[in-house]
Design a protein around this motif. Structure first.
Motif: not given
Lengths: 752, 312
Positions: A137-139, B120, A150-151, A11-12, B115, B135, B117-118, A300, B151, A248-249, A14, A279-280, A16-17, B138, B133, B97
């Motif tokens: 960070k993990s989960m 973070e 993420r999963p 799954e998505e 559009d 999202w 989006r997931f 996307n 968690q 992100l896309v 992040p 809003q990036k 930044r990572m 959007w 953790l 999801q």
């Protein structure tokens, strides 16, 4: 040779990572494979929001067999020794080899590791990598215990060569490796098999996924520029945002919209920050007006209406956001035009630090300090004080509450709105600078005064309450503050005494503490007395607003414990003791200069000289000395100096006297000796005025002229002559070398 | 979606569709918790039931209060009282999801036109001692939901992990219905004999509560009530587990947790009244968190909160 393709589909992830994860995946897997005895040609890692991918080419099909031999104890060694060896090798006694040698028989363990198939190694390395992946960070998810960012949904792991492709057998917590993957979440939902990296990349693109983030970045940037160009606009470049958006896309589709006219009066930084943070969006400038008038969002997905619905939605969100911003801006302007009183009052109830008072207390100290420092940096004290008083007012503004990164900048706009002098507005904007080693250093004198005062207040304050940085801990960013002071001083060539600035900071904190105390009046009077007793000091500006009066009984007061304590604190005190704040500055300066290629010992040689609290002078000296040591004469002169110094010091220790005066050329016996006398006269005549003019380069050039005469002297002359008069004369001559050279820098501190 | 449903026409229709959708996915459709809470997460169906190993699936609307967000009904997007839609499933199913995207389709958000989006967004509740953790989701740049894999809750590791979905109903509905001001949003079907807007129902209460939250609430009393709730929570948890009257082991985890909810809301009100300084804030949050942790500890000892093995 084989090729390996790994895809970890989740799954998505992040945005930044992703970049770091690509690097980690590549190094963990390739290192693991190599450690296990495989070799490979090349490797490349990729990421999209939903997948982390590694492609390795030219992988060896199996690891080489390894034969390892270990010598053990003698066959007749005590059983305990033999057992120990068996334990460490994991073998049994009959598996050991016995080899005869001089002493009898020695045991040997011969461990043969056969080569292993690449697929076995890959399965192990991949499992280890997945289970130990260094995500920030993990989960966990569901009922499992596996951790991922993420999963994790599927693992593609395919080893291929000319004969075909095989899935590497692997099962991690119920996720079995396969040769299939999925395309874009909405545009291509079906899973599909692949046969290798090329096939994978092609099929992914057909399934609306651009695998390579660099390719996505390029597509976004190109698409954005095309859209802007068509409207006669230009996109504001933002590399950080571009890389984030590319994370992100999977299928980037840039769309451009127009900012409603009602928001165009907002400061451009506000538009940009709001659009980027929330809003990036990229900002788009109209070159004709110079204003930010448009935005680019990156969807996307492709839609039947060519993104019309998406753009409309984004536009609506933007309007809501900018309505907030506009509301903040207009309210803030109202407060600013009324003189910012509301904010300044509000800062009284905001704690800066429980031992250092409120933000308002802090501002009062900085203002008093800025007025003092202004006189040292060529700024108008009244203006500096005024600037310091309003520079942090914007911390209470609604806009900075929403966008903390706009602090200072909003202060500038609001100071202008309040019709304050432009120097005050600029100081509000720039007084936090420089924030990092590459940040621009302000140069307007008022800004410089406030910026210095701000940082010195922080440094002396946290020093006074014993919150010094230790090891890696620096919660109040004192190292950054010290570096900021260093860069402000050096960047502007300021000749302010650091010691004095720090003392001033201390005095402010002492006054602040007194003001917070009951019965502070008597103590205040003693502090004022201690200040006045400080030779060379003029604290008028700072003391004028003080409510404390000099005590009437001077003699008695000067014996008071508190007076003595103040005296200590003001006169150096914790400023220039070993672990004092000045020493902290010198440490930061060493780090700073080391980055610029100046050695520690060079700095030490200059720090040992008088005036070492004048950073500009210190650096000028260090730079000249460093340059001098790079010339051919430099190290040679240093040798000569050290030789002279050693002989002299030994003689002084032995004789119990100091040879410092009275070298006379009439006792010179050789030409070399006479020549040295002459050379020292010439050098001294050149060095003295050069030093007075702080022309260190000229002083060192003159010093360099001593190299040849000193070398010649030592070659021809025996210092320790049998004739005591001549010996004394020569030692006094050596003293002249020491004295002249030591006036330039403390050469004894230099290595080599 | 080939047979995409017709677009909904009112706020309540969106809620009803979500209820039906999640009921069809097997969730128990619960009713709102009967206390003032800051968010749907506070409902014991989420906080307490996310603890322990027993499977759980619930969906519900939760009226939520954020006193500081009061704007006298004037701000188009901000309310001190609003609705959250909450879904909690333990263990989180692998297709959560997709299930979530299905719910968007059910309320008329067609993924082929929008559009989605997931992005973070890690969730943390300092007052509940909880984090996860996930999202924010959007839709065309608008945040429409929060998606979290729990968690930890109340200081306990969540094993298995619950998947939590939170929809900000007003914002989502305004987007779906194309309304610019929340008060203009049709609450029931606009063609009803008596059509009612959100404003018809809530404008006056927003005004009343805004005044109450910012000026009316008696802070001395609130402070007292906070102390009372804190003490009461502790007192209830101090009872010995064995109930002498019934002879059963009965730990009063839920009644104690009610006091935690109360303390949390009282803190929010005090915050809105502006009587809590920056430094005190952390201390108050810490006190609520301490209660939440104790309740979580207690719940873990109850039949509903135990791990399956232990319960057997």
């Amino acid at each position: 040779m084989s090729d390996l393709l790994i895809e970890l589909f989740s799954e998505e992830i992040p945005a930044r990572m992703q970049s770091r994860a690509r690097d980690d995946l590549k190094s963990l897997i390739t290192n693991g494979l190599v450690d296990a005895g495989l070799t490979y040609g090349s490797a490349g890692a990729f990421s999209t929001p939903r997948r982390l991918v590694l492609s390795i080419e030219g992988l060896s099909p199996e690891s080489k067999p390894v034969r390892e031999e270990r010598k053990g104890p003698s066959a007749s060694a005590p059983p305990a020794a033999i057992e120990g060896f068996l334990r460490s090798t994991g073998l049994t006694l009959d598996q050991l080899e016995r080899r005869a040698d001089k002493k009898g028989e020695t045991l040997y363990a011969v461990i043969e590791k056969p080569g292993r198939a690449a697929s076995v190694i890959i399965a192990e390395v991949l499992e280890t990598t997945i289970r130990n992946f260094p995500w920030p960070k993990s989960m966990r998810w569901g009922a499992g215990s596996l951790r991922w960012v993420r999963p994790l949904h599927s693992i593609l792991c395919l080893l291929s060569d000319e004969s075909g492709a095989d899935v590497v057998p692997l099962n991690i917590d119920g996720i079995a490796a396969s040769n299939t993957t999925a395309g874009h979440r909405f545009l291509s939902r079906a899973r599909f098999p692949v046969t290798g990296f090329d096939d994978y990349a092609v099929k992914l693109k057909r399934a609306h996924v651009v695998l390579d983030s660099a390719e996505r970045e390029a597509a976004i940037w190109q698409g954005a520029q095309n859209l802007a160009f068509a409207a006669g606009w230009e996109v504001v470049e933002d590399k950080g945002l571009l890389s984030e958006v590319a994370g992100l896309v999977e299928w980037p589709v840039p769309l451009m919209g127009r900012i409603a006219d009602t928001f165009l009066a907002l400061p451009p930084e506000v538009l940009q920050t709001s659009m980027k943070e929330h809003q990036k969006f990229f900002s788009v400038r109209n070159p004709k007006t110079g204003r930010i008038e448009g935005f680019i969002t990156v969807a996307n997905t492709e839609t039947a209406d060519h993104g019309e619905t998406i753009l409309k939605g984004n536009q609506k969100v933007l309007s809501a956001r900018l309505s907030d911003a506009k509301f903040f801006w207009e309210n803030d302007l109202r407060v600013a035009k009324a003189g910012m009183g509301e904010w300044l009052d509000g800062l009284k109830s905001v704690t800066f630090h429980n031992k250092l008072g409120s933000q308002a207390d802090r501002i009062a100290r900085i203002a008093a300090l800025a007025a003092e420092i202004a006189t040292m940096v060529g700024a108008d004290p009244a203006l500096a004080k005024q600037a310091a008083e309003v520079a942090k007012a914007d911390l209470r503004s609604a806009m900075v509450g929403e966008f903390p990164e706009l602090q200072g900048l909003m202060g500038m706009y609001y100071a202008r709105a309040a019709d304050l002098p432009e120097a005050v507005a600029l100081a509000a904007r720039d007084h936090y600078s420089p924030l990092g080693p590459t940040d621009t250093v302000p140069s307007d004198p008022v800004s410089v005064a406030v910026a210095l005062a701000d940082k010195i207040d922080t440094l002396t304050g946290f020093w006074a309450i014993d919150e010094k940085p230790t090891g890696s801990k620096d919660p109040f960013a004192l190292r950054r503050a010290a570096l900021g002071v260093i860069r402000l001083v050096l960047g502007n060539g300021l000749r302010a005494s650091q010691l004095r600035c720090l003392e001033l900071g201390n005095i402010q904190h002492l006054l602040f503490k007194l003001n917070a105390q009951e019965h502070g009046d008597q103590l205040g009077g003693l502090l004022i007395l201690a200040l006045l007793d400080r030779a060379n000091s003029d604290f008028k500006l700072m003391l004028e607003p003080s409510k404390y009066k000099v005590p009437s009984n001077l003699d008695e007061s000067r014996k008071n414990e508190n007076y003595l304590d103040f005296r200590k604190k003001i006169w150096g005190g914790y400023v220039d003791e070993g672990d004092g704040v000045l020493a902290f500055f010198h440490d930061r300066l060493k780090v700073f200069l080391k980055d610029q290629g100046i050695r520690h010992d060079v700095i030490d040689a200059c720090l040992a000289m008088p005036g070492n609290d004048d950073l500009t002078l210190l650096v000028k000296r260090a730079e000249a000395l460093a340059a001098f040591l790079k010339t051919e004469d430099g190290p040679n002169l240093l040798q000569g100096f050290k030789r002279a110094n050693t002989i002299l010091t030994q003689a002084e220790t032995k004789d119990g006297v100091e040879y410092s005066y009275g070298a006379d050329p009439k006792f010179a016996e050789s030409d070399e000796e006479r020549a040295l006398f002459a050379a020292l006269d010439t050098a001294e005549a050149a060095i003295t005025p050069a030093m007075r003019a702080e022309d260190f380069a000229a002083a060192m050039a003159a010093m360099a002229q001593l190299r040849a005469p000193i070398d010649a002297f030592f070659t021809a002359v025996q210092v320790n002559s049998d004739n005591p008069i001549i010996r004394r004369n020569r030692l006094n001559l050596l003293h002249r070398i020491r004295a002249i050279c030591s006036g330039v820098a403390d050469l004894t501190k230099l290595d080599g | 979606m080939a047979d995409a449903p017709k677009a909904p026409r009112s706020f309540q229709e969106i809620i009803l569709r979500l209820q039906n959708y999640w009921a069809a996915q097997g969730c128990a459709v619960l009713q709102p918790y009967d206390m003032e809470v800051g968010a749907g997460t506070f409902h014991p169906a989420t906080t307490l039931r996310s603890l322990g190993s027993k499977p759980w699936a619930a969906a519900y609307v939760q009226p939520s209060r954020r006193p500081t967000d009061g704007r006298y009904g004037e701000n188009p997007n901000r309310l001190q009282h609003y609705y959250q839609y909450q879904v909690i499933i333990k263990p989180s199913p692998p297709n959560l999801q997709d299930l979530y995207l299905g719910s968007l389709a059910a309320i008329g958000i067609d993924a082929s036109l929008h559009d989605i989006r997931f992005v973070e967004d890690d969730w943390e509740s300092p007052t509940l001692g909880a984090w996860g953790l996930g999202w924010e989701i959007w839709c065309d740049g608008m945040e429409v939901s929060q998606f979290t894999y729990f968690q930890q809750v109340g200081g306990h590791d969540c094993k298995p992990v619950s998947g939590e979905l939170t929809y900000g109903l007003e914002r989502l509905a305004m987007y779906v219905l194309g309304v610019d001001h929340v008060m203009d949003m049709p609450f029931n079907d606009p063609s009803s004999p008596i059509p009612l807007t959100y404003g018809d129902i809530f404008r006056q209460t927003e005004e009343e509560y805004s005044r109450h939250n910012f000026d009316g609430a008696d802070t001395a009393q609130l402070l007292r009530h906070f102390e009372d709730a804190e003490a009461e929570c502790q007192r209830l948890l101090d009872f010995p587990p064995l109930d002498p009257k019934s002879g059963k082991t009965i730990i009063m985890a839920h009644p104690a947790y009610d006091q935690t909810i109360k303390a949390s809301h009282l803190f929010n009100l005090l915050d809105a009244r502006g009587v809590i300084s920056v430094t005190e804030r952390q201390a108050y949050i810490g006190r609520v968190r301490a209660l939440a942790k104790k309740c979580a500890d207690a719940f873990r000892l109850t039949p509903a909160g135990q791990d399956a093995e232990v319960a057997q």
